[in-house]
Design a protein around this motif. Structure first.
Motif, PDB file in Angstrom:
ATOM      1  N   TYR A  62      13.737  49.861  49.279  1.00  0.00           N
ATOM      2  CA  TYR A  62      14.131  51.344  48.514  1.00  0.00           C
ATOM      3  C   TYR A  62      15.361  51.380  48.675  1.00  0.00           C
ATOM      4  O   TYR A  62      15.992  52.210  48.267  1.00  0.00           O
ATOM      5  N   THR A  63      16.279  50.636  49.127  1.00  0.00           N
ATOM      6  CA  THR A  63      17.794  50.727  50.162  1.00  0.00           C
ATOM      7  C   THR A  63      17.994  49.787  49.063  1.00  0.00           C
ATOM      8  O   THR A  63      19.504  49.467  48.921  1.00  0.00           O
TER       9      THR A  63
ATOM     10  N   MET B  54      26.778  56.276  51.926  1.00  0.00           N
ATOM     11  CA  MET B  54      26.233  56.797  51.687  1.00  0.00           C
ATOM     12  C   MET B  54      25.242  55.773  51.020  1.00  0.00           C
ATOM     13  O   MET B  54      24.548  56.005  50.357  1.00  0.00           O
TER      14      MET B  54
ATOM     15  N   GLU C 258      21.981  54.273  52.426  1.00  0.00           N
ATOM     16  CA  GLU C 258      21.152  54.523  53.598  1.00  0.00           C
ATOM     17  C   GLU C 258      20.775  53.498  54.313  1.00  0.00           C
ATOM     18  O   GLU C 258      20.648  53.545  56.191  1.00  0.00           O
ATOM     19  N   ASN C 259      20.535  51.630  54.645  1.00  0.00           N
ATOM     20  CA  ASN C 259      20.756  51.170  55.190  1.00  0.00           C
ATOM     21  C   ASN C 259      21.467  50.727  55.823  1.00  0.00           C
ATOM     22  O   ASN C 259      21.243  50.789  57.312  1.00  0.00           O
TER      23      ASN C 259
ATOM     24  N   MET D  15      15.082  56.340  50.723  1.00  0.00           N
ATOM     25  CA  MET D  15      14.514  55.219  51.811  1.00  0.00           C
ATOM     26  C   MET D  15      13.874  56.584  52.316  1.00  0.00           C
ATOM     27  O   MET D  15      12.663  56.847  52.977  1.00  0.00           O
TER      28      MET D  15
END
Lengths: 185, 537
Positions: free
Chosen positions: A167-168, B77, B79-80, B352
């Motif tokens: 989901y990333t 911006m 998430e990972n 995520m």
């Protein structure tokens, strides 16, 4: 994490010895590792990658693309994302994840556990069996005298890292209708 | 620190280019020995805040931070990137039994760099409890007022007048319909673009974290910042600290490297947060630092449970300021502590964060992710530490010397968590939800309030079944006037070791019962101002 000691304990309780585990290990074929899309793997071994290539589609299900070509690519990318994420974890956490793979490498969950605890014969090629095993871990009682909370923790770690990797990945964003980070300029 | 895409003026990066003193310890070729008037360990709400005050009073300050120096142009911006670079243990920190996942910042700016800008003064009842039950002196509401006002000015904490995103407005609507009290959250922002990405580092320097306020303030006064260095132990001689030993981290930042940094100072300020600060004392293994074995005890988390709802309209909770509305109804109606009180708020909903917080895998999980834009999420934060049964957790050292937290949720708090599942689902159905799912291993999606309430009544409230989170680690080095019951006095000064202070959220003797950033700003501003007076005499 599930340790060899606890494995042994479980083996003993169920009347199965480590020797049996080793026999299963030898008799089962670990799925072949997918290539790394030019990524050089730091943490995941070919065996780990083989295991992940079978578990990933079960964990992500319909969230993966439908066409076979895109699906295969997506699974490879999930595995690369896994490797990048785990390589950045603290050494102690990496050791725990290594143990988790050792357990799976022993074909423990995908052969013995179902036999012992759910009665389903184990194999790598049947997604529904893998799903049963995952559910077996998911629903294991955290207070179980035999395995303690280790199966549940192993399940959560496995699923979370896979979800995070997918989901990333912008390829997943259509499925969950995410427009991505706003464009600033 | 170079990304041509983000062209917003990055004045922090510019400052370093123009000569602010910074050592990236991961690039050191050899061991270092440094000296200062004051060394501050940590650069978050406590450390950054104290650094400016101490530097402005003319003291030579060194700030040691374990995390990396990244500035607005590095924040994409994503998430990972953010979780692995800017959070403790890549945002995977967990309590010992893995029952609670802990989000803590680890960067120059600490938690203020990645938090959601939610700013509350310390609740009156909390300050009262500290004075009456915990032996804290001089921190009454009246005595703290000037420090709240000071913090609000320094970090531009103001009312947020932009309309809420649909995630937050559902909380407002639901409360309104039920006659449950709610309010608007104040935020520490200047020129906020309402993007919704506070949690991945503000890309436009709107968030007034210590990274863009008090750390630059300290650096302008000549302070030195050391990033990617882990403070390991204090050396003690004749009852005083003589040296701080640090290890450089590897360039990736996840493990220590071989280089060491030794820093001698007149005074040492611990501000490494409620897990990090106790860890340094525990690693130092000196009885005088911990004579009563209290270090690391009474660590509180505001344990958080989650309720997800499917709305008939798009919510798109990934966009817009993440936390703008709250309800204290179940704190205000439970101040007698017969039942555990809780605060209700909303989280941001980037994919995520959502995917990893949800239960399960496979078809069921995928189906919820498909409906993600319609997902509305509430969180409830338990007010831990105000009841004899709610004693919090204990910080311990793992085999490699890194800290962990052993936190057992008490039966008292579990009851509060069950009540919170019910309260959240009531609000969600009142605001129009089609279905609600408590985030619990054994729960599913329920299509009516009756069904969800019935289910919640029988869900086992137990570790690894109800999924719990924390973004607020508090306590661990409680303050008070009784040296046998607290680690520091009511001015943050260590009871036994004269040249040690603790200026962060670890001094709180209970949880705050509100997002703790402004409490840390206010309390440590007071402490640092008092310390500066002593040290410049």
């Amino acid at each position: 994490m599930l340790t060899r000691r606890k494995l042994f304990k479980l083996g003993a309780v169920s009347g199965v010895t480590l020797l049996t585990i080793e026999t299963f290990h030898a008799s089962l074929e670990i799925p072949p590792a997918p290539e790394g899309l030019g990524h050089s793997f730091e943490f995941l071994t070919p065996v780990d990658r083989g295991i992940l290539s079978k578990i990933t589609p079960v964990i992500l299900a319909e969230a993966l693309p439908e066409s076979n070509e895109e699906r295969v690519l997506a699974i490879k990318e999930v595995i690369v994302g896994w490797d990048i994420a785990v390589s950045g974890l603290q050494p102690l956490t990496q050791q725990e994840i290594r143990k988790l793979f050792l357990v799976m490498d022993s074909n423990f969950i995908f052969s013995l556990t179902p036999r012992l605890l759910t009665g389903v014969p184990g194999a790598w090629d049947d997604p529904s069996e893998i799903d049963d095993c995952l559910n077996n871990w998911r629903l294991s009682d955290p207070e179980s005298l035999i395995t303690g909370n280790e199966l549940r923790i192993g399940y959560m770690g496995m699923v979370e890292l896979t979800m995070a990797s997918w989901y990333t990945n912008p390829r997943s964003w259509d499925f969950c209708s995410y427009g991505g980070p706003p464009v600033l300029f | 620190m170079s990304d041509s895409k983000n062209t917003i003026l990055d004045f922090v990066a510019e400052g370093f280019q123009q000569g602010w003193k910074h050592i990236d310890a991961s690039r050191l070729g050899e061991d270092q020995s440094l000296e200062a008037d004051v060394v501050i360990i940590g650069s978050g709400a406590g450390g950054g805040n104290s650094a400016e005050i101490l530097a402005q009073s003319g003291l030579n300050v060194i700030i040691v931070e374990e995390g990396p120096l990244q500035t607005s142009r590095d924040f994409h911006m994503k998430e990972n990137e953010a979780y692995s670079n800017l959070y403790q243990e890549s945002a995977g920190r967990q309590t010992k039994d893995r029952g609670i996942k802990i989000f803590q910042g680890r960067m120059v700016g600490g938690g203020t760099g990645i938090n959601w800008t939610t700013s509350f003064r310390t609740p009156t009842e909390t300050l009262k409890y500290w004075a009456e039950e915990m032996g804290v002196l001089g921190l009454s509401e009246k005595e703290m007022l000037p420090w709240f006002e000071w913090s609000e000015k320094r970090y531009n904490i103001q009312d947020w007048k932009v309309p809420p995103n649909a995630n937050n407005s559902a909380l407002e609507t639901g409360c309104e319909k039920l006659g449950v009290s709610w309010g608007k959250i104040r935020r520490n922002v200047t020129g906020c673009l309402n993007l919704g990405y506070c949690g991945t580092g503000c890309p436009v320097n709107a968030k007034q974290s210590t990274l863009v306020t008090t750390i630059p303030g300290a650096l302008k006064e000549g302070a030195t910042l050391i990033s990617k260095a882990r403070a390991e132990t204090f050396e003690i001689k004749n009852g005083k600290i003589t040296e701080l030993k640090c290890k450089a981290m590897t360039p990736r930042g996840n493990a220590p490297a071989v280089q060491t940094i030794k820093i001698k100072a007149r005074h040492y300020v611990l501000a490494a947060g409620s897990i990090g600060s106790p860890a340094i004392i525990l690693r130092s293994e000196n009885k005088i630092l911990n004579p009563y074995g209290l270090v690391g005890t009474r660590t509180f988390l505001h344990p958080v449970n989650i309720s997800g709802a499917i709305m008939p309209f798009p919510v798109n909770g990934e966009y817009g300021a993440p936390q703008t509305s709250y309800s204290d109804h179940y704190i205000e109606t439970r101040l007698d502590n017969q039942k555990s009180g809780f605060k209700m708020e909303c989280p941001p909903l980037q994919p995520m964060l959502v995917a990893t917080a949800l239960n399960g895998h496979g078809k069921v999980h995928a189906e919820i992710m498909r409906q993600r834009p319609f997902l509305q999420v509430l969180i409830a934060l338990q007010r831990d530490g105000f009841h004899p049964e709610s004693i919090g957790g204990k910080v311990y050292l793992k085999s490699d010397g890194t800290p962990g937290l052993d936190y057992a949720v008490s039966g008292y708090v579990w009851d509060g968590i069950r009540d919170a599942f019910i309260a959240m689902s009531e609000i969600q159905f009142a605001s129009g939800a089609k279905a609600v799912a408590p985030v619990h291993r054994d729960a599913e999606l329920y299509h009516s309030l009756d069904k969800v309430k019935k289910a919640i009544a029988s869900l086992p409230m137990a570790t690894l079944k109800a999924r719990l989170f924390s973004a607020h680690v508090m306590g661990g080095c409680p303050m008070g006037e009784n040296a046998a019951k607290s680690v520091v006095n009511s001015k943050g000064r260590h009871h036994e070791v004269d040249n040690l202070s603790i200026f962060d959220g670890s001094v709180f003797p209970t949880s705050i019962a509100a997002n703790p950033m402004e409490s840390i700003f206010a309390v440590t501003a007071k402490f640092a101002t008092e310390l500066a007076k002593v040290l410049v005499m």
